[in-house]
Design an enzyme around this catalytic site. Structure first.
Site, PDB file in Angstrom:
ATOM      1  N   HIS A 189     -54.428 -19.955  12.117  1.00  0.00           N
ATOM      2  CA  HIS A 189     -54.721 -20.371  10.742  1.00  0.00           C
ATOM      3  C   HIS A 189     -55.462 -21.695  10.685  1.00  0.00           C
ATOM      4  O   HIS A 189     -56.197 -21.960   9.740  1.00  0.00           O
ATOM      5  CB  HIS A 189     -53.444 -20.384   9.905  1.00  0.00           C
ATOM      6  CG  HIS A 189     -53.036 -18.996   9.534  1.00  0.00           C
ATOM      7  ND1 HIS A 189     -52.154 -18.267  10.281  1.00  0.00           N
ATOM      8  CD2 HIS A 189     -53.473 -18.180   8.545  1.00  0.00           C
ATOM      9  CE1 HIS A 189     -52.040 -17.059   9.748  1.00  0.00           C
ATOM     10  NE2 HIS A 189     -52.817 -16.978   8.702  1.00  0.00           N
ATOM     11  N   GLU A 431     -51.889  -4.755   6.655  1.00  0.00           N
ATOM     12  CA  GLU A 431     -52.119  -5.561   7.859  1.00  0.00           C
ATOM     13  C   GLU A 431     -51.164  -5.206   8.985  1.00  0.00           C
ATOM     14  O   GLU A 431     -51.134  -5.878  10.014  1.00  0.00           O
ATOM     15  CB  GLU A 431     -52.070  -7.060   7.534  1.00  0.00           C
ATOM     16  CG  GLU A 431     -50.815  -7.535   6.840  1.00  0.00           C
ATOM     17  CD  GLU A 431     -50.898  -9.002   6.415  1.00  0.00           C
ATOM     18  OE1 GLU A 431     -51.693  -9.766   6.988  1.00  0.00           O
ATOM     19  OE2 GLU A 431     -50.139  -9.381   5.512  1.00  0.00           O
ATOM     20  N   ASP A 455     -54.317  -9.876  10.848  1.00  0.00           N
ATOM     21  CA  ASP A 455     -53.021  -9.437  11.368  1.00  0.00           C
ATOM     22  C   ASP A 455     -53.067  -7.997  11.851  1.00  0.00           C
ATOM     23  O   ASP A 455     -52.346  -7.634  12.784  1.00  0.00           O
ATOM     24  CB  ASP A 455     -51.932  -9.600  10.295  1.00  0.00           C
ATOM     25  CG  ASP A 455     -51.371 -11.002  10.310  1.00  0.00           C
ATOM     26  OD1 ASP A 455     -51.067 -11.498  11.412  1.00  0.00           O
ATOM     27  OD2 ASP A 455     -51.250 -11.619   9.237  1.00  0.00           O
ATOM     28  N   CYS A 502     -59.988  -8.492   3.378  1.00  0.00           N
ATOM     29  CA  CYS A 502     -59.961  -9.950   3.207  1.00  0.00           C
ATOM     30  C   CYS A 502     -59.788 -10.694   4.529  1.00  0.00           C
ATOM     31  O   CYS A 502     -59.701 -11.917   4.535  1.00  0.00           O
ATOM     32  CB  CYS A 502     -58.866 -10.351   2.229  1.00  0.00           C
ATOM     33  SG  CYS A 502     -57.213  -9.911   2.786  1.00  0.00           S
TER      34      CYS A 502
HETATM   35  C1  PEP Z   1     -55.167 -11.187   7.474  1.00  0.00           C
HETATM   36  O1  PEP Z   1     -54.143 -11.068   8.139  1.00  0.00           O
HETATM   37  O2  PEP Z   1     -56.207 -10.564   7.692  1.00  0.00           O
HETATM   38  C2  PEP Z   1     -55.225 -12.132   6.358  1.00  0.00           C
HETATM   39  C3  PEP Z   1     -56.205 -12.123   5.501  1.00  0.00           C
HETATM   40  O3  PEP Z   1     -54.265 -13.051   6.235  1.00  0.00           O
HETATM   41  P1  PEP Z   1     -53.927 -14.259   7.228  1.00  0.00           P
HETATM   42  O4  PEP Z   1     -55.093 -14.500   8.109  1.00  0.00           O
HETATM   43  O5  PEP Z   1     -53.622 -15.411   6.335  1.00  0.00           O
HETATM   44  O6  PEP Z   1     -52.730 -13.763   7.941  1.00  0.00           O
HETATM   45 MG    MG Z   2     -52.218 -11.751   7.420  1.00  0.00          MG
END
Ligand code: PEP
Ligand code: MG
Length: 582
Positions: A189, A431, A455, A502
């Site tokens: 992250h 995910e 994920d 996303c």
């Molecule tokens: C993902 O897992 O693709 C997502 C958009 O969320 P994060 O990267 O915050 O886990």
């Molecule tokens: Mg995620």
């Protein structure tokens, strides 16, 4: 030095090494214990004054009644606490040890007591103890180095050993413009945050934090992973020329701002932005984006020293709605766990945190916290087009339980007469492989789907997204991942529900054409990628891309798919094409 470029762009500036990185405390025996206590007293007095100045005027609270205790008060109290200080002094005198060792030992003991408490607010005090004692030790050891709260220099490049919650906060500071780290992966992250804010980053440079000095001149090339420490004139000139070419390309992309996204054969598309902060919302507004496709609300929790009250959250959500002026905003509910753990929350210690108590699982186990967030989001729905997105769903029961809580909160708002939009949509992040496989069933239970590829890669490949040594497995080009993405897009279409993607894959110039070919019509990407994604999509034709997607889905390995995409779409990466006028 060569590492792994994880956030594109070239940046140059001064090295910023947080002083906490340099704190190494060893045990020593002293002859003059009284003199050592004097040294301690002096450091404590200086630290108290530093903290007073540091936080002067810092605490800006939206709703005084609902805010947690302010940091200055807490840190100041620690340094005046007779029990804490008394125990340190006693240890120095009784054991003839150096002051910094006594501070460290006693602070660890106090922090542990706080950490074992059930109350979230008291638990957060563990971090305060660590912070205050680190400050005192720094003075005792005469460590130089930066303190970002005080540092007013512009254009700093953070050099650090690892990327945890603290570094995620540092990256968000305006005067940090780039990042170099000894550890780290493309899926963490902290690096997603760097990309979101368009701060070039290179990771995987073992020993770099010890090789640089605070204030050194450094160039970070996030495109190919090069890092130059105190480079010669020639290197600086070359990098400046490349920087110039990049900014020219970005200038050309500006012509896409505020225009509807559309493929070359006229298919209407949506390109939304991913946000985690006010700065991201600002970037999305600057490119006149179609909306926020993913608002990672956990950063509101991670950037505070206390659990944000409903009023504080409402203020943040309302601010986003007002800034977006009627364009849709999708608020993902609290997604903590893994590499995102607020210090003040009681999270169970787990052997496999990525497979553990995170995201919706945590929210459903702490319905008090979940309700307060849902209430704040629903209140914000009175100010624009709000949707709620549920992270890490792996079973239908979780969707139903979450929706029950949402319905319950709606009832409460009705009783109170608080305005909200009763038709606020509820979506699910797909995910986990489980969610992708049953996405037909999930689509029936919710209003929309959003594919979380970051994920989805981790769980499909069974590889921790933070494990650098296994990053060869963490690939968005994996056939299994792409097949699950395709299944989800098809299932959403059959159920007549909108689907978006996303994860970082949506903004990858080598993969967005394939996603379009699979039938994806809504992309949520980091703010900096929005215009480029719009440009790429504007050059694609549906039938051609469908054929490409079919070919790709028949390839056997991530490497083959990567090669195919490079052969067909690498012009989108280099940005050699001048964007066409539509
Ligand atoms: C993902 O897992 O693709 C997502 C958009 O969320 P994060 O990267 O915050 O886990
Ligand atoms: Mg995620």
């Amino acid at each position: 030095m060569k590492g792994l470029g994880v956030s594109p762009g070239i940046v140059m500036g001064q090295v910023y090494v947080d002083w906490k990185e340099q704190l190494e405390i060893e045990k020593d025996y002293v002859d003059d214990a009284e003199g050592e206590v004097e040294r301690l007293n002096l450091a404590v007095a200086t630290a108290s004054e530093e903290i007073r100045q540091l936080y002067a005027g810092e605490t800006v609270v939206v709703d005084k009644d609902e805010a947690g205790p302010d940091l200055y008060r807490v840190h100041g109290i620690m340094l005046g606490d007779p029990e804490f200080l008394g125990e340190i002094r006693d240890m120095i005198v009784a054991q003839n040890v150096n002051a910094e060792w006594a501070v460290k030992t006693v602070a660890e003991k106090f922090a542990q007591v706080f950490e074992n408490m059930d109350n979230d607010c008291l638990k957060a005090r563990a971090d305060d103890v660590k912070d205050v004692s680190a400050r005192v030790c720094r003075l005792l050891l005469h460590i130089e180095g930066g303190d970002l709260l005080k540092d007013e220099r512009e254009g700093l490049i953070l050099v650090c050993k690892s990327m945890g919650t603290a570094e995620i906060s540092l990256i968000q500071k305006n005067n940090i413009v780039g990042l170099v780290c000894e550890e780290g992966t493309i899926g963490s992250h902290a690096t997603i945050m760097a990309r979101n804010q368009h701060k070039p980053a290179v990771v995987g440079l073992s020993g770099v934090a010890d090789d640089v000095y605070h204030g050194d001149f450094i160039i970070v090339d996030g495109n190919n992973g090069d890092v130059f420490i105190n480079p010669d004139e020639e290197t600086i000139r070359e990098c400046r020329a490349r920087q110039k070419r990049e900014s020219l390309f970005q200038e050309q992309l500006r012509s896409f701002a505020g225009r509807p996204a559309c493929s070359a054969d006229g298919v209407l598309l949506k390109v939304y932005g991913n946000a985690a902060s006010d700065a991201d919302i600002k970037s999305i507004v600057e490119v006149d984006g179609h909306g926020v496709g993913l608002y990672r609300t956990e950063y509101i929790y991670l950037t505070r020293a206390h659990l944000p009250a409903e009023g504080e959250q409402f203020w943040e959500y309302k601010k986003a709605m007002l800034a977006m002026k009627g364009r849709p905003v999708v608020f993902r509910t609290l997604d903590i766990g893994g590499d995102k753990i607020p210090s003040y929350l009681s999270m169970p210690e787990e052997k496999n945190p990525a497979l553990g108590h995170r995201a919706i699982r945590y929210s459903l186990s702490r319905v008090d916290i979940f309700r307060s967030q849902i209430k704040a989001i629903l209140r914000a729905s009175a100010y624009g087009d709000v949707s709620i997105l549920l992270p890490l769903i792996s079973a239908i029961d979780e969707v139903r339980s979450a929706k029950n809580v949402i319905d319950d909160v709606k009832e409460e708002l009705r009783r109170e007469g608080t305005p909200f939009n009763p038709r606020t949509k509820v979506g699910v992040v797909v995910e986990t492989p489980s969610a992708a496989v049953i996405s037909d069933l999930i689509a029936r239970e919710c209003d929309f789907l959003s594919i979380g590829s970051n994920d989805l890669i981790q769980y499909t490949m069974a590889v921790d997204r933070l494990a650098a040594a296994l990053s060869y497995l963490y690939s968005p080009f994996s056939p299994s991942v792409l097949r699950l993405v395709q299944t989800t897009i098809k299932n959403a279409a059959t159920a007549g529900k909108p689907v978006s993607l996303c994860g970082e894959m949506a903004g990858d110039p080598l993969l967005s054409p394939i996603l379009f070919g699979m039938g994806l019509r809504s992309f949520s990407v980091n703010p900096f990628e929005m215009l480029r994604t719009q440009w790429i999509l504007s050059l694609l034709k549906t039938e051609e891309m469908r054929a490409c997607a079919d070919e790709v889905l028949n390839l056997a390995t991530a490497e083959e798919i990567h090669r195919y995409c490079r052969e067909h779409f690498s012009r989108f990466v280099s940005g050699d094409y001048v964007p066409t006028e539509q």
